[in-house]
Design an enzyme around this catalytic site. Structure first.
Site, mmCIF file in Angstrom:
data_model
loop_
_atom_site.group_PDB
_atom_site.id
_atom_site.type_symbol
_atom_site.label_atom_id
_atom_site.label_comp_id
_atom_site.label_asym_id
_atom_site.label_seq_id
_atom_site.Cartn_x
_atom_site.Cartn_y
_atom_site.Cartn_z
ATOM 1 N N PHE A 1 -3.956 -8.544 11.829
ATOM 2 C CA PHE A 1 -3.609 -9.474 10.596
ATOM 3 C C PHE A 1 -3.170 -8.682 9.611
ATOM 4 C CE2 PHE A 1 -7.513 -11.573 12.962
ATOM 5 C CZ PHE A 1 -6.846 -12.174 13.710
ATOM 6 N N HIS A 2 -2.398 -7.748 9.667
ATOM 7 C CA HIS A 2 -1.882 -6.917 8.676
ATOM 8 C C HIS A 2 -0.412 -6.821 8.378
ATOM 9 C CE1 HIS A 2 -5.930 -4.094 9.085
ATOM 10 N NE2 HIS A 2 -6.004 -5.574 8.556
ATOM 11 N N PRO A 3 0.262 -7.920 8.492
ATOM 12 C CA PRO A 3 1.694 -7.914 8.198
ATOM 13 C C PRO A 3 2.072 -7.261 6.722
ATOM 14 C CG PRO A 3 0.791 -10.212 8.296
ATOM 15 C CD PRO A 3 -0.225 -9.152 8.602
#
Length: 546
Positions: free
Chosen positions: A471-473
């Site tokens: 979850f680190h875009p």
């Protein structure tokens, strides 16, 4: 109450970490009017605030945009759930609460690539400015800021054994990941206050909501940026069943994140000409890089069955265990309900050729097939490892002008052969750690991917089978000066006066760690750059008076 149809000095899109901080900083000047717009609702859902409640917030349309990626060739055709916060506080209301800055070399590389003012020595004071660290102020930490950082309130024998095993494998135990070089193993520091999630809404909005010059609208869905003579002049949005156009006298600042910000720009006719023409969007301003350069941390979730040691799997399976957890949290604000999703961390090098740690571990005393599903019925722990500096690049593209239509999200995980090599090395390193003497008493047995995966080809295939997003875009509105850049070093959108971006989308390259607190740093720097000319003008006026 002022009419939201009135114009404002600053319009801020997105009440996540960046938007909340900017609303705080800009509205501190009573002479300006600030409007903060959030597509989601208020952060009054109880599970937001209980740390373990992320299990009930991710995948929940009350708090999450509930995106999916496209089918990923590198993941054997699997599509992934892609959570993004849709609520006051944004993703800080549903994330893992880990306080992490990354490495000094990350920011030095940004500056060296033509972005002056973004080196580690430039941004460290900004990290400190926002921080309220449990250990007080120091050369590395701040104590007067709003962003609360605390130790975790937990103790798990299996995690301590993993830490010892990591040390036996050459990964030293350290106390703090946030000094510029995070190599080593330690427990994560978290954004909590006394066992309760500390999100950006609490940190930056709660104490200033009564400022007469600040308005916060929730359930306000921004459709497009309106340009007048090439300048960003207003926003079109839907609010309470009404279609509104609200003007900005000074600036519009986009803080909608690495998915929301490029999608909004594209709906506004700002982006790659071929995409805009294909969708019938009028090309207001061509910027080829909008939606490109998507980067994310792909985690490989290795699961090990164990025996003779407590894990959360067995505790949750027992009614008495659940009761005990609830009572401990009710009376002490500690125990499993106070846990961040990951508790123990480690940063290591996948090979000796790496100039610094390029792997991050999130170690958990539990296991499950995927988020949202029940824990396994057997005792186990998960050693999740991600490549911190992937070479693979993806994209975000709108598929319709309708805000409700989810954009195409194509991360292209493992599309670069160098990432496949790092993935295989990461699995081998994890196996060495788990085979160390400190864990031997618990008889760890590899459940996923499984001991049958041994050859280089096997391990690369395993990465595609067990890999998932952490979850680190970032990166979809890249900062820089090249043809693919979207903003300059002042975060101003190239060629569009009055429009600035301050969120994870501006990162030229992903940071070596969790991304929430770096986004706050970006917003703090944006506020500084926005306010600097006003401060200079005020000083000049004062000098004339004197």
């Amino acid at each position: 109450m002022q009419d939201p149809l009135d114009s404002y000095d600053y319009l801020i899109v997105g009440a996540g970490p960046a938007g909340c901080l900017l609303a705080n900083r800009l509205s501190a000047d009573p002479a300006v009017r600030v409007l903060l717009l959030e597509a989601g609702g208020r952060d009054n859902y109880p599970w937001i605030h209980i740390p373990v409640g992320y299990l009930y917030c991710i995948g929940n349309p009350r708090t999450d945009w509930c995106y999916d990626t496209a089918a990923e060739p590198g993941l054997n055709g699997r599509a992934l759930k892609y959570p993004r916060g849709r609520v006051l506080g944004g993703s800080s209301s549903i994330n893992g609460m880990i306080y992490m800055r990354g490495q000094a070399r990350d920011y030095d590389a940004w500056a060296a690539a033509g972005n002056p003012g973004w080196a580690w020595d430039d941004v460290l004071p900004l990290f400190k400015r926002t921080e309220n660290h449990y250990d007080g102020g120091s050369a590395l930490h701040g104590a007067a800021g709003e962003w609360r950082v605390e130790r975790q309130r937990l103790s798990w024998q299996v995690l301590e054994a993993f830490r010892q095993a990591a040390e036996q494998s050459g990964i030293a135990s350290i106390e703090d990941f946030n000094g510029g070089d995070n190599e080593g193993c330690s427990y994560f520091q978290v954004n909590q206050r006394r066992g309760v999630r500390w999100n950006a809404s609490k940190a930056f909005l709660r104490d200033i909501r009564q400022r007469p010059n600040l308005r916060v609208l929730t359930d306000a869905v921004v459709q497009r940026v309106v340009l007048a003579d090439g300048r960003a002049s207003a926003l079109r949005l839907q609010w309470r069943g009404r279609e509104l156009q609200i003007g900005a006298r000074r600036e519009i600042i986009l803080c909608a994140g690495s998915i929301g910000t490029p999608a909004l720009l594209q709906r506004s006719g700002i982006g790659p000409r071929p995409l805009l023409q294909r969708l019938g969007v009028g090309v207001q301003h061509e910027l080829a890089g909008v939606g490109e350069n998507l980067q994310d941390h792909l985690q490989l979730r290795l699961i090990y069955k164990v025996s003779g040691v407590p894990t959360l799997n067995r505790l949750v399976a027992s009614p008495w265990g659940k009761l005990g957890m609830g009572l401990e949290y009710l009376f002490k604000r500690s125990g499993p309900l106070a846990m961040a999703p990951s508790q123990l961390g480690a940063f290591a090098r996948s090979s000796a050729e790496q100039p610094s740690a390029n792997l991050q571990y999130h170690v958990q005393p539990l296991s499950l097939e995927r988020f949202g599903e029940p824990l396994h019925g057997f005792p186990a722990f998960t050693a999740s490892v991600c490549n911190l500096r992937p070479y693979s690049r993806g994209r975000v593209e709108i598929r319709s002008l309708e805000v409700a239509a989810a954009p195409l999200i194509q991360p292209n995980y493992l599309s670069d052969p160098r990432d496949l090599q790092v993935a295989a090395d990461a699995i081998r390193l994890t196996r060495r750690i788990v085979a160390a003497p400190a864990l031997a008493a618990f008889k760890p047995e590899e459940y996923k991917p499984g001991p049958s995966y041994q050859s280089e080809a096997d391990l690369q295939r395993a990465a595609g089978e067990i890999g998932t997003t952490i979850f680190h875009p970032v990166g979809t509105c890249k900062m820089g000066q090249g043809r693919d850049a979207v903003v300059d070093a002042q975060l101003r959108v190239h060629g569009v006066p009055g429009l600035r971006i301050a969120d994870a989308s501006i990162m030229p390259n992903i940071v070596s760690g969790n991304t929430c607190s770096p986004v706050l740093m970006i917003a703090e720097k944006a506020a500084e750059m926005i306010l600097a000319p006003r401060a200079v003008a005020g000083a000049e006026r004062q000098a004339l008076v004197v």
